[in-house]
Scaffold this motif. Structure first.
Motif, PDB file in Angstrom:
ATOM      1  N   GLU A   1       0.789  -1.101  -0.168  1.00 34.42           N
ATOM      2  CA  GLU A   1      -0.063   0.060  -0.055  1.00 34.42           C
ATOM      3  C   GLU A   1       0.774   1.400   0.023  1.00 34.42           C
ATOM      4  O   GLU A   1       0.576   2.411  -0.570  1.00 34.42           O
ATOM      5  N   ALA A   2       1.882   1.283   0.735  1.00 33.14           N
ATOM      6  CA  ALA A   2       2.835   2.344   0.756  1.00 33.14           C
ATOM      7  C   ALA A   2       3.580   2.397  -0.616  1.00 33.14           C
ATOM      8  O   ALA A   2       3.407   3.657  -1.026  1.00 33.14           O
ATOM      9  N   ARG A   3       3.897   1.610  -1.318  1.00 33.86           N
ATOM     10  CA  ARG A   3       4.302   1.609  -2.767  1.00 33.86           C
ATOM     11  C   ARG A   3       3.369   2.181  -3.540  1.00 33.86           C
ATOM     12  O   ARG A   3       3.358   3.235  -4.701  1.00 33.86           O
ATOM     13  N   GLN A   4       1.981   1.822  -3.477  1.00 35.05           N
ATOM     14  CA  GLN A   4       0.951   2.066  -4.640  1.00 35.05           C
ATOM     15  C   GLN A   4       0.568   3.749  -4.206  1.00 35.05           C
ATOM     16  O   GLN A   4       0.521   4.326  -5.108  1.00 35.05           O
ATOM     17  N   LEU A   5       0.493   4.162  -3.035  1.00 33.21           N
ATOM     18  CA  LEU A   5       0.166   5.364  -2.550  1.00 33.21           C
ATOM     19  C   LEU A   5       1.190   6.424  -3.042  1.00 33.21           C
ATOM     20  O   LEU A   5       0.893   7.389  -3.394  1.00 33.21           O
ATOM     21  N   SER A   6       2.508   5.964  -2.997  1.00 39.26           N
ATOM     22  CA  SER A   6       3.756   7.005  -3.174  1.00 39.26           C
ATOM     23  C   SER A   6       3.948   6.758  -4.624  1.00 39.26           C
ATOM     24  O   SER A   6       4.659   7.940  -5.165  1.00 39.26           O
ATOM     25  N   GLY A   7       3.787   5.885  -5.116  1.00 39.36           N
ATOM     26  CA  GLY A   7       4.671   5.559  -6.529  1.00 39.36           C
ATOM     27  C   GLY A   7       5.898   5.251  -6.389  1.00 39.36           C
ATOM     28  O   GLY A   7       6.664   5.274  -7.599  1.00 39.36           O
ATOM     29  N   GLU A   8       6.563   4.868  -5.379  1.00 35.24           N
ATOM     30  CA  GLU A   8       7.879   4.571  -5.080  1.00 35.24           C
ATOM     31  C   GLU A   8       8.026   3.330  -4.658  1.00 35.24           C
ATOM     32  O   GLU A   8       7.405   2.540  -4.000  1.00 35.24           O
ATOM     33  N   THR A   9       9.168   2.654  -5.034  1.00 35.19           N
ATOM     34  CA  THR A   9       9.630   0.849  -4.782  1.00 35.19           C
ATOM     35  C   THR A   9      10.250   1.256  -3.349  1.00 35.19           C
ATOM     36  O   THR A   9       9.963   0.362  -2.706  1.00 35.19           O
ATOM     37  N   SER A  10      11.040   2.005  -3.221  1.00 34.08           N
ATOM     38  CA  SER A  10      11.944   2.294  -2.008  1.00 34.08           C
ATOM     39  C   SER A  10      10.811   2.674  -1.030  1.00 34.08           C
ATOM     40  O   SER A  10      10.091   3.674  -0.906  1.00 34.08           O
ATOM     41  N   LEU A  11      11.146   2.096   0.324  1.00 34.70           N
ATOM     42  CA  LEU A  11      10.150   2.413   1.290  1.00 34.70           C
ATOM     43  C   LEU A  11      10.560   3.675   1.927  1.00 34.70           C
ATOM     44  O   LEU A  11       9.678   4.566   2.592  1.00 34.70           O
ATOM     45  N   SER A  12      11.685   4.225   1.877  1.00 31.89           N
ATOM     46  CA  SER A  12      12.370   5.323   2.480  1.00 31.89           C
ATOM     47  C   SER A  12      11.726   6.375   1.608  1.00 31.89           C
ATOM     48  O   SER A  12      11.307   7.371   2.271  1.00 31.89           O
ATOM     49  N   LEU A  13      11.620   6.125   0.341  1.00 31.58           N
ATOM     50  CA  LEU A  13      11.394   7.465  -0.576  1.00 31.58           C
ATOM     51  C   LEU A  13       9.900   7.256  -0.549  1.00 31.58           C
ATOM     52  O   LEU A  13       8.961   8.521  -0.594  1.00 31.58           O
ATOM     53  N   ALA A  14       9.112   6.240  -0.216  1.00 31.53           N
ATOM     54  CA  ALA A  14       7.567   6.164  -0.251  1.00 31.53           C
ATOM     55  C   ALA A  14       7.255   7.130   1.079  1.00 31.53           C
ATOM     56  O   ALA A  14       6.245   7.947   0.888  1.00 31.53           O
ATOM     57  N   ALA A  15       7.879   6.939   2.020  1.00 31.43           N
ATOM     58  CA  ALA A  15       7.804   7.704   3.203  1.00 31.43           C
ATOM     59  C   ALA A  15       7.691   9.218   3.058  1.00 31.43           C
ATOM     60  O   ALA A  15       6.901   9.811   3.617  1.00 31.43           O
ATOM     61  N   LYS A  16       8.867   9.581   2.291  1.00 29.17           N
ATOM     62  CA  LYS A  16       8.933  10.972   1.889  1.00 29.17           C
ATOM     63  C   LYS A  16       7.919  11.402   1.236  1.00 29.17           C
ATOM     64  O   LYS A  16       7.301  12.643   1.524  1.00 29.17           O
ATOM     65  N   LYS A  17       7.330  10.661   0.430  1.00 25.86           N
ATOM     66  CA  LYS A  17       6.135  10.965  -0.439  1.00 25.86           C
ATOM     67  C   LYS A  17       4.924  11.086   0.501  1.00 25.86           C
ATOM     68  O   LYS A  17       4.091  12.318   0.299  1.00 25.86           O
ATOM     69  N   ILE A  18       4.698  10.382   1.306  1.00 24.92           N
ATOM     70  CA  ILE A  18       3.524  10.273   1.960  1.00 24.92           C
ATOM     71  C   ILE A  18       3.571  11.638   3.107  1.00 24.92           C
ATOM     72  O   ILE A  18       2.318  12.020   3.476  1.00 24.92           O
ATOM     73  N   PHE A  19       4.899  11.735   3.657  1.00 28.20           N
ATOM     74  CA  PHE A  19       5.082  12.840   4.521  1.00 28.20           C
ATOM     75  C   PHE A  19       4.273  14.082   4.028  1.00 28.20           C
ATOM     76  O   PHE A  19       3.497  14.924   4.402  1.00 28.20           O
ATOM     77  N   ASN A  20       4.414  14.457   2.443  1.00 29.22           N
ATOM     78  CA  ASN A  20       4.234  15.711   1.773  1.00 29.22           C
ATOM     79  C   ASN A  20       2.622  15.419   1.653  1.00 29.22           C
ATOM     80  O   ASN A  20       1.946  16.561   1.503  1.00 29.22           O
ATOM     81  N   MET A  21       2.024  14.447   1.934  1.00 32.45           N
ATOM     82  CA  MET A  21       0.346  14.393   1.822  1.00 32.45           C
ATOM     83  C   MET A  21      -0.018  14.800   2.995  1.00 32.45           C
ATOM     84  O   MET A  21      -1.359  14.977   3.306  1.00 32.45           O
ATOM     85  N   GLY A  22       0.495  15.026   4.116  1.00 39.50           N
ATOM     86  CA  GLY A  22      -0.076  15.542   5.571  1.00 39.50           C
ATOM     87  C   GLY A  22       0.460  15.097   6.921  1.00 39.50           C
ATOM     88  O   GLY A  22       0.808  15.626   7.626  1.00 39.50           O
ATOM     89  N   PRO A  23       0.621  13.428   6.959  1.00 39.48           N
ATOM     90  CA  PRO A  23       0.830  13.199   8.360  1.00 39.48           C
ATOM     91  C   PRO A  23       2.283  13.321   8.834  1.00 39.48           C
ATOM     92  O   PRO A  23       3.161  13.509   7.929  1.00 39.48           O
ATOM     93  N   SER A  24       2.521  13.519  10.004  1.00 38.99           N
ATOM     94  CA  SER A  24       3.672  13.628  10.635  1.00 38.99           C
ATOM     95  C   SER A  24       4.526  12.254  10.944  1.00 38.99           C
ATOM     96  O   SER A  24       5.687  12.518  10.986  1.00 38.99           O
ATOM     97  N   ASN A  25       3.844  11.356  10.981  1.00 37.94           N
ATOM     98  CA  ASN A  25       4.261  10.077  11.221  1.00 37.94           C
ATOM     99  C   ASN A  25       3.749   8.966  10.350  1.00 37.94           C
ATOM    100  O   ASN A  25       2.749   8.941   9.845  1.00 37.94           O
TER     101      ASN A  25
END
Length: 305
Positions: free
Chosen positions: A177-201
């Motif tokens: 789900e993290a990869r689908q939501l972010s469009g990134e295969t790396s989980l670290s990059l996925a987290a960075k993209k998801i941070f930009n969507m709003g959540p702090s954690n």
């Protein structure tokens, strides 16, 4: 006593794994989350909907754990949400056999006055429109909001889901789900993209491999507690969420250091869930049993909690 409000499904599940089959066991995201969070002596309320096939014996399971059930709507003449699935021999693949929305199709959650000031709101896997409605009904501006979602909502309600994500403090999702939501295969990059969507954690659940916590530039990994025989992984993620949010609600400390402890508790509670079918692994827990396994877990992860 601190308050935690849990939005999600209460369901009947029929589950088949290599270890057997159980028909119509108590399931649903809110059931797992609530039973897990109840280990922390909180004022806990489940906000959900069931049919008249959900009799008092099932409600008494929640009541026995001091979970408030007054916000579980019971619709006469209708049936409770039902899911049936089968796991492969390696337990890593699951086939959905049947999904019957039943009462869930017309669910309009109404937060009770006594829980509008909840300290923590847990948004279990449900339609984003329901999740957003509940967020808007809260009166406590300091409420800590925890979101769980899945790829179905990303596929079908992405705009609504993104609106929910903008209004939460933390999102918990699995690797896929993290990869689908972010469009990134790396989980670290996925987290960075998801941070930009709003959540702090962000918590990325890795199933049998544990969980990753991201907050700003900090990250923390904890393995899953090793279980000799997994009977049913169905509710592991929701049980993790209940343990994680329950610990945060108990402590009301949302620092990264404390969230690390919450992740450990989430993984620990999930280890009990998978040892039996449905929610049965959570029904006979007490502090002695939990603390004994926690001591083993601490030695395993070598964490100075």
């Amino acid at each position: 006593m601190n308050k935690i409000l849990i939005l999600g499904t209460v369901a009947f599940d029929t589950i088949e794994t290599p270890h057997g089959k159980e028909d119509r066991v108590l399931g649903g995201s809110a059931s797992y989350i609530g039973l897990s969070a109840s280990q922390f002596d909180l004022q806990t309320s489940i906000l959900s909907i069931v049919g008249d096939d959900f009799n008092s014996s099932f409600l008494n399971i929640f009541k026995s754990k001091n979970i408030d059930v007054t916000s579980i709507q019971r619709v006469i003449g209708e049936k409770t949400f039902f899911w049936s699935g089968r796991y492969s021999s390696n337990m890593n693949e699951r086939e959905t056999i049947s999904t019957e929305l039943n009462v869930l199709a017309n669910f309009d959650p109404q937060v009770p006055e006594s829980f509008k000031n909840a300290d923590i709101l847990v948004l279990g896997n449900l339609a984003p429109s329901n999740q957003l409605s509940v967020i808007n009904q809260l009166t406590n501006p300091a409420a800590f909001v925890v979101l769980d979602t899945m790829n179905f909502w990303m596929d079908n309600c992405l705009d609504d889901l993104l609106q929910v994500i903008r209004n939460v403090d933390i999102i918990t999702i699995n690797e896929e789900e993290a990869r689908q939501l972010s469009g990134e295969t790396s989980l670290s990059l996925a987290a960075k993209k998801i941070f930009n969507m709003g959540p702090s954690n962000i918590v990325i659940k890795k199933g049998e491999h544990g969980a990753l916590l991201f907050s700003d530039n900090k990250r923390f990994f904890v393995p899953a507690f090793p279980i000799e025989k997994v009977f049913d992984p169905t509710g592991a993620g929701d049980t993790f969420l209940g343990g994680f949010a329950g610990y945060l609600a108990k402590t009301k400390n949302y620092s990264f250091k404390n969230m690390k402890k919450a992740v450990v508790y989430g993984c620990l509670l999930a280890s009990f869930s998978v040892e039996k079918f449905g929610t049965k692994g959570l029904l006979n827990l007490d502090k002695v049993i939990i603390n004994k396994r926690m001591q083993l877990f601490k030695r395993l992860i070598k964490d100075d909690m």
